[in-house]
Write a protein that holds these residues in place. Structure first.
Motif, PDB file in Angstrom:
ATOM      1  N   GLY A  29      40.887 -31.953 -32.624  1.00  0.00           N
ATOM      2  CA  GLY A  29      39.917 -31.757 -31.558  1.00  0.00           C
ATOM      3  C   GLY A  29      38.582 -31.253 -32.049  1.00  0.00           C
ATOM      4  N   GLN A  30      37.787 -30.850 -31.100  1.00  0.00           N
ATOM      5  CA  GLN A  30      36.407 -30.452 -31.389  1.00  0.00           C
ATOM      6  C   GLN A  30      36.303 -29.170 -32.197  1.00  0.00           C
ATOM      7  OE1 GLN A  30      34.143 -30.575 -27.771  1.00  0.00           O
ATOM      8  NE2 GLN A  30      34.786 -32.660 -27.329  1.00  0.00           N
ATOM      9  N   ARG A  31      37.228 -28.231 -32.011  1.00  0.00           N
ATOM     10  CA  ARG A  31      37.156 -26.990 -32.801  1.00  0.00           C
ATOM     11  C   ARG A  31      37.359 -27.260 -34.276  1.00  0.00           C
ATOM     12  NH1 ARG A  31      41.571 -24.183 -30.315  1.00  0.00           N
ATOM     13  NH2 ARG A  31      41.793 -23.135 -32.298  1.00  0.00           N
ATOM     14  N   GLY A  32      38.321 -28.081 -34.597  1.00  0.00           N
ATOM     15  CA  GLY A  32      38.572 -28.413 -35.993  1.00  0.00           C
ATOM     16  C   GLY A  32      37.375 -29.092 -36.631  1.00  0.00           C
ATOM     17  N   CYS A  33      36.752 -29.988 -35.877  1.00  0.00           N
ATOM     18  CA  CYS A  33      35.562 -30.681 -36.381  1.00  0.00           C
ATOM     19  C   CYS A  33      34.406 -29.708 -36.563  1.00  0.00           C
ATOM     20  CB  CYS A  33      35.162 -31.801 -35.425  1.00  0.00           C
ATOM     21  SG  CYS A  33      36.304 -33.174 -35.476  1.00  0.00           S
ATOM     22  N   ALA A  34      34.254 -28.773 -35.643  1.00  0.00           N
ATOM     23  CA  ALA A  34      33.176 -27.793 -35.755  1.00  0.00           C
ATOM     24  C   ALA A  34      33.342 -26.956 -37.019  1.00  0.00           C
ATOM     25  CB  ALA A  34      33.138 -26.902 -34.517  1.00  0.00           C
ATOM     26  N   ILE A  35      34.553 -26.552 -37.303  1.00  0.00           N
ATOM     27  CA  ILE A  35      34.791 -25.767 -38.515  1.00  0.00           C
ATOM     28  C   ILE A  35      34.543 -26.627 -39.751  1.00  0.00           C
ATOM     29  CG2 ILE A  35      36.577 -24.612 -39.880  1.00  0.00           C
ATOM     30  CD1 ILE A  35      37.644 -23.532 -37.198  1.00  0.00           C
ATOM     31  N   PHE A  36      35.004 -27.871 -39.730  1.00  0.00           N
ATOM     32  CA  PHE A  36      34.773 -28.772 -40.863  1.00  0.00           C
ATOM     33  C   PHE A  36      33.291 -28.928 -41.143  1.00  0.00           C
ATOM     34  CE2 PHE A  36      33.704 -33.133 -42.160  1.00  0.00           C
ATOM     35  CZ  PHE A  36      34.236 -33.131 -43.442  1.00  0.00           C
ATOM     36  N   PHE A  37      32.508 -29.241 -40.107  1.00  0.00           N
ATOM     37  CA  PHE A  37      31.084 -29.484 -40.319  1.00  0.00           C
ATOM     38  C   PHE A  37      30.324 -28.206 -40.672  1.00  0.00           C
ATOM     39  CE2 PHE A  37      31.996 -33.500 -38.111  1.00  0.00           C
ATOM     40  CZ  PHE A  37      31.421 -34.372 -39.030  1.00  0.00           C
ATOM     41  N   SER A  38      30.755 -27.071 -40.163  1.00  0.00           N
ATOM     42  CA  SER A  38      30.082 -25.827 -40.537  1.00  0.00           C
ATOM     43  C   SER A  38      30.353 -25.493 -42.000  1.00  0.00           C
ATOM     44  CB  SER A  38      30.500 -24.686 -39.618  1.00  0.00           C
ATOM     45  OG  SER A  38      31.878 -24.410 -39.767  1.00  0.00           O
ATOM     46  N   GLN A  39      31.562 -25.732 -42.459  1.00  0.00           N
ATOM     47  CA  GLN A  39      31.871 -25.495 -43.866  1.00  0.00           C
ATOM     48  C   GLN A  39      31.169 -26.520 -44.761  1.00  0.00           C
ATOM     49  OE1 GLN A  39      33.404 -22.750 -44.871  1.00  0.00           O
ATOM     50  NE2 GLN A  39      33.572 -22.211 -42.718  1.00  0.00           N
ATOM     51  N   LEU A  40      31.051 -27.739 -44.269  1.00  0.00           N
ATOM     52  CA  LEU A  40      30.336 -28.772 -45.016  1.00  0.00           C
ATOM     53  C   LEU A  40      28.870 -28.394 -45.195  1.00  0.00           C
ATOM     54  CD1 LEU A  40      30.705 -31.509 -46.377  1.00  0.00           C
ATOM     55  CD2 LEU A  40      30.189 -32.577 -44.179  1.00  0.00           C
ATOM     56  N   CYS A  41      28.304 -27.758 -44.186  1.00  0.00           N
ATOM     57  CA  CYS A  41      26.927 -27.268 -44.283  1.00  0.00           C
ATOM     58  C   CYS A  41      26.804 -26.239 -45.405  1.00  0.00           C
ATOM     59  CB  CYS A  41      26.482 -26.664 -42.952  1.00  0.00           C
ATOM     60  SG  CYS A  41      24.874 -25.856 -43.042  1.00  0.00           S
ATOM     61  N   ARG A  42      27.773 -25.369 -45.506  1.00  0.00           N
ATOM     62  CA  ARG A  42      27.753 -24.353 -46.565  1.00  0.00           C
ATOM     63  C   ARG A  42      27.772 -24.990 -47.944  1.00  0.00           C
ATOM     64  NH1 ARG A  42      32.157 -19.923 -45.857  1.00  0.00           N
ATOM     65  NH2 ARG A  42      30.955 -19.000 -47.521  1.00  0.00           N
TER      66      ARG A  42
END
Length: 105
Positions: A29-42
């Motif tokens: 879902g969207q929470r998992g994607c949000a965490i993925f993309f936030s970590q990808l930003c890092r």
């Protein structure tokens, strides 16, 4: 193949899949994607990923209702933990103590 190319390929595929996610869960879902993309930003220092993750979290918060369970995977406990995690890493700047109270209608 370089790591950055692999990450970009994964991000592109996940970006397309994200459009079809209607649930708020951590796994598919969207929470998992949000965490993925936030970590990808890092990792990549690409701020677009952070902005996209922020939009996903905004959508999650806007869709919290009193019909959501309290479990971790798809409910309020997990949403609260994920928001605190993202805040502690400096990836979002929400008033975390107020999100669930305000959103839980």
């Amino acid at each position: 193949m370089q790591v950055s190319l692999i990450l970009t390929e994964i991000a592109d595929k996940e970006l397309l899949r994200t459009q079809s996610y209607s649930n708020l869960s951590i796994f598919n879902g969207q929470r998992g994607c949000a965490i993925f993309f936030s970590q990808l930003c890092r990792v990549t220092k690409n701020r677009w990923y952070k902005e996209f993750a922020s939009k996903l979290i905004d959508n999650v918060c806007q869709n919290i209702t009193n019909r959501i369970f309290f479990n971790f995977a798809s409910g309020l406990c997990g949403i609260g933990r994920d928001i605190k995690l993202l805040k502690s890493q400096g990836l979002i700047h929400y008033a975390t103590d107020e999100i669930l109270v305000y959103s839980y209608r």
